[in-house]
Every structure is written in structure tokens, then in C-alpha cells.
Design an enzyme around this catalytic site. Sequence first.
Site, short mmCIF file in Angstrom:
data_model
loop_
_atom_site.label_atom_id
_atom_site.label_comp_id
_atom_site.label_asym_id
_atom_site.label_seq_id
_atom_site.Cartn_x
_atom_site.Cartn_y
_atom_site.Cartn_z
N TRP A 57 0.81 -1.22 0.00
CA TRP A 57 0.00 0.00 0.00
C TRP A 57 0.84 1.27 0.00
O TRP A 57 0.30 2.35 -0.20
CB TRP A 57 -0.94 0.01 1.22
CG TRP A 57 -0.23 -0.30 2.50
CD1 TRP A 57 -0.20 -1.52 3.14
CD2 TRP A 57 0.61 0.57 3.28
NE1 TRP A 57 0.61 -1.45 4.26
CE2 TRP A 57 1.11 -0.17 4.36
CE3 TRP A 57 0.98 1.91 3.16
CZ2 TRP A 57 1.96 0.37 5.32
CZ3 TRP A 57 1.83 2.46 4.11
CH2 TRP A 57 2.31 1.69 5.18
N ASN A 58 2.16 1.17 0.26
CA ASN A 58 2.89 2.43 0.45
C ASN A 58 3.20 3.16 -0.85
O ASN A 58 3.38 4.36 -0.87
CB ASN A 58 4.15 2.25 1.32
CG ASN A 58 5.12 1.27 0.74
OD1 ASN A 58 4.80 0.52 -0.18
ND2 ASN A 58 6.33 1.25 1.29
N LYS A 110 -2.57 -8.63 -7.51
CA LYS A 110 -3.38 -8.42 -6.31
C LYS A 110 -2.81 -7.21 -5.57
O LYS A 110 -1.77 -7.28 -4.93
CB LYS A 110 -3.31 -9.65 -5.38
CG LYS A 110 -4.32 -9.54 -4.24
CD LYS A 110 -3.93 -10.30 -3.01
CE LYS A 110 -2.94 -9.60 -2.17
NZ LYS A 110 -3.32 -8.24 -1.73
N PRO A 111 -3.50 -6.07 -5.68
CA PRO A 111 -3.02 -4.89 -4.94
C PRO A 111 -3.32 -5.04 -3.45
O PRO A 111 -4.08 -5.92 -3.05
CB PRO A 111 -3.83 -3.74 -5.55
CG PRO A 111 -5.06 -4.37 -6.11
CD PRO A 111 -4.75 -5.80 -6.42
N ALA A 112 -2.74 -4.17 -2.65
CA ALA A 112 -2.97 -4.22 -1.20
C ALA A 112 -4.43 -3.87 -0.87
O ALA A 112 -5.06 -3.08 -1.59
CB ALA A 112 -2.02 -3.27 -0.50
N GLY A 164 6.65 -6.35 -0.19
CA GLY A 164 5.93 -6.26 1.09
C GLY A 164 6.86 -6.66 2.22
O GLY A 164 8.08 -6.54 2.11
N SER A 165 6.25 -7.15 3.29
CA SER A 165 7.03 -7.44 4.48
C SER A 165 7.88 -8.72 4.32
O SER A 165 7.53 -9.61 3.55
CB SER A 165 6.09 -7.62 5.67
OG SER A 165 5.23 -8.72 5.43
N GLU A 191 10.86 -8.03 -2.98
CA GLU A 191 11.34 -6.75 -2.45
C GLU A 191 10.78 -6.65 -1.04
O GLU A 191 9.58 -6.39 -0.88
CB GLU A 191 10.80 -5.58 -3.27
CG GLU A 191 11.23 -5.54 -4.70
CD GLU A 191 12.65 -5.03 -4.89
OE1 GLU A 191 13.31 -4.71 -3.88
OE2 GLU A 191 13.08 -4.98 -6.04
N LEU A 192 11.63 -6.87 -0.04
CA LEU A 192 11.10 -7.02 1.32
C LEU A 192 11.54 -5.86 2.22
O LEU A 192 11.89 -4.81 1.74
CB LEU A 192 11.55 -8.38 1.87
CG LEU A 192 11.23 -9.56 0.93
CD1 LEU A 192 11.75 -10.87 1.49
CD2 LEU A 192 9.74 -9.65 0.66
N CYS A 233 10.20 1.35 2.42
CA CYS A 233 11.14 0.31 2.85
C CYS A 233 12.57 0.80 2.78
O CYS A 233 13.47 0.14 3.27
CB CYS A 233 10.93 -0.96 2.04
SG CYS A 233 10.89 -0.65 0.30
N GLU A 262 11.43 -2.45 12.09
CA GLU A 262 11.29 -1.42 11.07
C GLU A 262 10.19 -0.46 11.56
O GLU A 262 9.07 -0.90 11.85
CB GLU A 262 10.89 -2.08 9.75
CG GLU A 262 11.17 -1.23 8.54
CD GLU A 262 10.83 -1.93 7.22
OE1 GLU A 262 11.20 -1.40 6.18
OE2 GLU A 262 10.18 -3.00 7.25
#
Length: 496
Positions: free
Chosen positions: A167-168, A191-193, A245-246, A267-268, A301, A398
Site C-alpha cells: 500500500w505504500n 493483487k493490490p494491497a 511487502g514485508s 522486495e522485502l 522500505c 522497522e
Amino acid sequence: MEASKIISAPWDRLRDTTLLRTRNLIGGEWCSASDGGEHAVLNPSSQQVLAKVPASSEEDARRAVQAAHDAGKEWAELTSKARASVLRRWHDLILQHRDDLGLILAAEQGKPLAESVGEVVYGAGFVEWFAEEGKRVYGDVIPPHAKDKRIVVVKQPVGVAALITPWNFPSAMITRKVGPALAAGCTVVLKPAEDTPLSALALGELALRAGVPPGVFNIVTTAQPASVGGVFTSDPLVRKLSFTGSTRVGKMLMAQCAGTVKRVSLELGGNAAFIVFDDADLDAAIAGLMACKFRNTGQTCISANRILIQDGIFDAFSKRLVEAVRSLAVGDPLADGSQQGPLINEAAFLKVNRLVNDALARGADALEGASVHDRGGWFYQPTVLANVPSDATICSEEIFGPVAVLERFSTEADVVARANNSPYGLAGYFYSRDVGRCWRVAEALEVGIVGVNEGSISTELAPFGGVKESGIGREGSKYGIDDYLETKYMCFGGVA
Ligand code: ADP
């Protein structure tokens, strides 16, 4: 647009209201969830409902995957130039509608309008870049090992790519994946947030207008990411997963993909160190830190998570930082002049509150802010903390919020060791005017991206990605398309 579903929104400011799509995009059609389920999208600034979108189930995800599969052959067989011209039109439409897309983004995500439009333009850059780059997917002719053989290497699209985005950056994280995937000849399911599906759906609408054929770009929204994600990671028709995401979810998805040995790009999370040496240009360092730490309310991130200041300048630096932070205009993202909006949702707000309160309880000094904002809701004061004990949770988690935590260091060796003492390795930043030190530290930091005297490092021209537990693969640049390509070696025999 299903106007009746819009309960409270700034949509009267949209020039083109048909950009506001509130259904799934499957096989070129806008459709509801198969069971009719819906979930609400909130404006994080007012907490009012902006729209309702499908709460899709596994069945919807499977239909989308099938649609992508069915469209795959024809799309892959187009020339790269033909795909490039479709992508180019998509890019132009995104720029043409940047203000509307920015408004949708600001409304659902909460970053100020100017920053939102900036994200849309930045995101469009990936579409333009990969439209061009798709034409340069070169293979190889290798000198053979026998007189009657010939060795040729070609690159081919991996096939259906499943994309899961956070979502960011509701717009740029999508173009950064869809751009290279489509340019390479893949078809996609996205699939978007849950919090920010409207930017994704608006991009889907523009992709259709640009001539992206039905089924090439499918979008499924949901409130149950695990069930849609479960289809994406297990369906044999999906050949690749790209996730941002996370780290927690990324690890889970990677494990799920093992069952069908899918290619994965991840990409975490990051835990970026921002280091300021005694010999730094302090004005530049303050400007870089403000951009890096407070952009998007600290929810990126690559935000500075650990700010390490050398002893000799600690007091001067912290004083100037507090002045800069105090001048930040916190306000409604859609109001003129706002520089910082709310946090994305209640969980994010509670987390920042918890981390700061824990640090204060352990004796940290609040140099600025350190409490909820007067506006209420999910607004938090831009905050600067110092003297935070190392056992405070904020030192290891984080932060993902507008909280700068200042630490002291004395030597280069010590600060590099501290910066590298993390399971993450996405971005790192440092400021120094010593050329030798700049090379040494840039080479020593265990990260995928280094900002040397620079706090803003994102561009479609450069490879973005992490080492260690921050991820696998790179996005953007000439390297970014590789994640969507397979290498095939063809050996021709009997040539003599
Ligand atoms: P954040 O903590 O920043 O929200 P997440 O990793 O939870 O990060 O979310 C990033 C993306 O991953 C979102 O699109 C979210 O819906 C999705 N997601 C979260 N959990 C799962 C899951 N179990 N399976 C698939 N996708 C998931």
C-alpha cells in the site's frame, strides 16, 4: 463506476470519473467477486469510506490466472516493437491523467497530493523505460565446442506472472512490475494491497484504453490476501511470483512457491542506516535525511531506520534536524501545502505509538514530537528521539512511521559494523566529503542500494533491490526485465 457504492469521497474533484473503477479486471471485463463479497476502502485522513471493491475469493483468483494464461501465447508472439507501442500509449495516458491518478492515490493512501502526483509520474517512468528495454532483450551466439554444432541462446517470457503489491506506493509498485512483465511478453495477475486497490484499478482502466489486450493484465482485489495468494503461489499455470511487502509474508510466499518451483522476485523489508560523518556537509545531510525519513510519513522500505551521527557533530546535527522537523506541515493530504499526511491504518498508527512509548519508558529523550497529533485519527507528530537504549524495540523493528531515532558513533569501523549488524540489506546512506572514505564505506555496506551524499535514490534507470533478507531480484534499469525472462540454449547439430 458504481456511483452508489461511493459513500464519502473527494471524487467531485476528478476530471475523469471513469478512472474510478471498483470491480475486478479479469479477461478484459470489469466484474464483481463471484460470491458478491465486497470490502471497504477507507480514506486514512478522515477514516470515511471511499469506495467498496470486490472481496475476491480463490475462485476469482483462479479465473484471473486462467484468463492470463489464455491471453499468454498471442501476447508473447507479438513483436517487442508492437508490445512497446501499447506500453508507450499506456505511459502517455498515465501522464495525461496524472492529476486524477494522484487524487485517487492521495485519497486512499494518505500521502500529500503533490507527492502522490510525483509517485504517478515516477511510476509512469517504469512503463516508458521497459517499453524501450523490451526491444533490447538480446540473446547470444556462442562459439561451439564441435565443428558441426552451433550454440544459440535466446530469452523468452517466463509466462504468467503473479504480482502482489503493498500500500505504500499504490501506483509505482504496480508499474514497476507490470511494465517489465508486459514488455518481456508475460501476462499478469495482480493483487493490490487491501488498503489501496483504487490506484491499481485506475491503472487497469488506462491499460485497456491503451490497447492492452483482454487477459494480458488482470486485477483481483481482496480482503483475504492469504486465499488469493495461495492460488497465485500454487497454481501450476503461474510461472513467476513478484512480491513487494514485508519480510514475514515474503518468506511465507517463497516457501509456498517451492511446491511448483516458481521463479520468485522479492522486495522485502529494510532497516536502512543513515550515517553522517564529522566531515559531512550538514545542510546536505539534513536535506537528505528529511527526504529519506519523512517522505510518505516514513512509510517506505528505504526510509532511514537507524540514524548514526558521529560524536563531533551530534549536537549541531540534532539541533538542526529538530528545526527542520518542527517546520513540517502536517495536514490533510488533499489540502494545499500539506507535507505529511496520516499513517495508512489503525494498525500502523498503533505500532508507531507502541514503539515510541516503549522507547520513552526505557529512558529515551524526545527532542521533538513523540506523541499522537492534535488532528487525531491516524496522524502522528513528526518525531525525533535520542539516547534510545539499544534494548528498545524501536532499535530492531522497522519503524514505518515519522520517527527519527538518533544514535552516536565514534569510528568508521564501528559504524560500518553497526550498520551491517542486521538481517536486512536493502538501502544504506552516508554523508562524508572524504573521497577515500566514500569508496570504502560504499563498498563495505551490505545492502543493494547505497546513497552517497544522497537521500533520494529511486529512479527507473537504476536497479532497486536488496541483499540478505531484504529480497531477491532487481526492479528498474536494464537488469529489471531479467526477472521476467527465461534463458533458453539451443544446440544445432549436424551443421557440417
Ligand atoms: P505490510 O505489513 O506493509 O502491509 P504485507 O507484507 O502484509 O506488508 O503486505 C504486502 C502485500 O502482501 C499486500 O498486498 C498484502 O495484501 C499481501 N499479503 C499479506 N499477507 C499475505 C498472504 N498471506 N498471502 C499473500 N499475500 C499477502
